[in-house]
Scaffold this active site. Structure first.
Site, PDB file in Angstrom:
ATOM      1  N   LYS A   1      45.911  45.628 -17.447  1.00 31.12           N
ATOM      2  CA  LYS A   1      46.270  46.627 -16.422  1.00 31.12           C
ATOM      3  C   LYS A   1      45.526  46.353 -15.112  1.00 31.12           C
ATOM      4  CE  LYS A   1      47.106  50.401 -19.607  1.00 31.12           C
ATOM      5  NZ  LYS A   1      46.564  51.507 -20.360  1.00 31.12           N
TER       6      LYS A   1
ATOM      7  N   GLN B   1      42.545  55.630 -21.855  1.00 31.87           N
ATOM      8  CA  GLN B   1      43.143  54.789 -22.896  1.00 31.87           C
ATOM      9  C   GLN B   1      43.035  55.469 -24.265  1.00 31.87           C
ATOM     10  OE1 GLN B   1      44.878  52.011 -22.311  1.00 31.87           O
ATOM     11  NE2 GLN B   1      45.304  51.767 -24.480  1.00 31.87           N
TER      12      GLN B   1
ATOM     13  N   ASP C   1      50.248  58.538 -16.954  1.00 26.49           N
ATOM     14  CA  ASP C   1      50.715  58.256 -18.323  1.00 26.49           C
ATOM     15  C   ASP C   1      51.841  59.218 -18.725  1.00 26.49           C
ATOM     16  OD1 ASP C   1      49.754  56.179 -19.918  1.00 26.49           O
ATOM     17  OD2 ASP C   1      47.805  57.155 -20.203  1.00 26.49           O
TER      18      ASP C   1
HETATM   19  N1  GUN Z   1      47.602  53.604 -26.112  1.00 28.78           N
HETATM   20  C1  GUN Z   1      48.756  52.995 -26.497  1.00 28.78           C
HETATM   21  N2  GUN Z   1      49.695  53.118 -25.536  1.00 28.78           N
HETATM   22  C2  GUN Z   1      49.125  53.798 -24.530  1.00 28.78           C
HETATM   23  C3  GUN Z   1      49.582  54.207 -23.241  1.00 28.78           C
HETATM   24  O1  GUN Z   1      50.739  53.989 -22.838  1.00 28.78           O
HETATM   25  N3  GUN Z   1      48.684  54.886 -22.484  1.00 28.78           N
HETATM   26  C4  GUN Z   1      47.413  55.147 -22.911  1.00 28.78           C
HETATM   27  N4  GUN Z   1      46.616  55.841 -22.104  1.00 28.78           N
HETATM   28  N5  GUN Z   1      46.964  54.780 -24.091  1.00 28.78           N
HETATM   29  C5  GUN Z   1      47.813  54.097 -24.885  1.00 28.78           C
END
Ligand code: GUN
Length: 304
Positions: free
Chosen positions: A53, A97, A120
């Site tokens: 990211k 995350q 998100d």
């Molecule tokens: N863990 C797995 N997929 C995601 C996501 O799209 N966003 C976040 N914050 N955590 C994740």
């Protein structure tokens, strides 16, 4: 001929748009979009994801602020970091995350994020806006993996109206938001999950299958109807022999790709299908947030 839906190429196209939108915002308002990424603990997959990211954000001229916190971090400490980020006018997107260590209540943390910075799309208010749909959708952030899946699907089947879609999996991150996006496109949507009776019979009536269960190669060719469109969200690592015969691993989806390929009209590969779309959509949501914070309209359509 089966179409292989190329998510890698499509994600690059989205990132090019994101960079263009980010550059325009800087030119016109002197604002550089900024994403805060919070990682708690040492989950190896999360570390890889967060690293990717940060790298791709930089390529799109999006600033990132990384917060790496100990596995033993308590909830109050994490909530304090989120409060600071909520109050920081230079931050447009906040991503915590998941999964979080077990001493932390995930829902409490997600709902502590400023809904206007919840790129998100997991906050209860954003989930509610997606569920209500219509005009409400325009103020929401849509979760990145379902958004990426829908963009790929719409690129393959521009008019989804009236189609039978089956979503396999009922998670808050993928299954539920995906089904709501498909309803918004006027599909007839069925969600199936681990307790569903006779999943195969339901799937075999679907024009579109979105698989998000996290079970390697579960969906076989006898589950699907001729010419179905298959969106495989699964990313599973399984043991696999290397060419030299030694033990290794490989990534596979929830769909048995080789078995299903001939029967489907279009399919996303794993890797290189939905996977790259998730980060591209996160960056897109971040730039959208920066536009909204600057009092501007969204630079792109909600789901186009
Ligand atoms: N863990 C797995 N997929 C995601 C996501 O799209 N966003 C976040 N914050 N955590 C994740």
């Amino acid at each position: 001929m089966t179409k292989i839906i190329d998510g890698k190429e499509f994600a690059q196209k989205i990132r090019n748009q994101v960079k263009e939108d980010s550059d325009n915002l800087f030119k016109n308002k002197e604002v550089q979009p900024c994403l805060a990424v919070v990682l708690v603990g040492e989950n190896p997959a999360s570390k890889v994801y967060v690293g990717a990211k940060t790298k791709m954000a930089a390529e799109c001229n999006i600033k990132t602020k990384d917060f790496k916190m100990e596995d033993t971090t308590d909830q109050a400490t994490l909530l304090k970091v989120i409060e600071e980020l909520n109050n920081d006018s230079g931050v447009h997107g906040i991503l915590v995350q998941l999964p979080l260590p077990k001493q932390i209540d995930e829902r409490a943390v997600i709902d502590a994020i400023d809904v206007k910075k919840d790129v998100d799309g997991f906050h209860a208010i954003n989930a509610g806006r997606l569920s209500i749909g219509g005009e409400m959708l325009k103020q929401a952030f849509i979760p990145c993996t379902p958004l990426g899946s829908l963009l790929l699907l719409k690129d393959t089947v521009p008019n989804l109206s009236g189609m039978n879609a089956v979503v396999i999996g009922r998670s808050n991150i993928v299954g539920k938001p995906m089904s709501q996006l498909l309803i918004e496109e006027s599909c007839t949507v069925t969600i199936v999950h681990s307790r569903t009776k006779d999943i195969e019979a339901i799937c075999s009536k679907a024009d579109i299958i979105v698989a998000a269960v996290g079970r390697p190669e579960m969906i076989k060719s006898n589950w699907i109807k001729d010419d179905a469109v298959i969106i495989d969200v699964g990313i599973n690592r399984i043991p696999s022999k290397k060419p030299d015969g030694s033990e290794g691993t490989k990534l596979v989806g929830d769909v048995d790709y080789n078995d299903v390929f001939e029967k489907s009209s279009a399919i996303t590969p794993v890797p290189g299908g939905v996977g790259p779309m998730t980060i591209a959509c996160l960056l897109r949501n971040t730039v959208t947030s920066a536009y909204r914070h600057a009092g501007l309209d969204d630079p792109r359509g909600t789901v186009s």
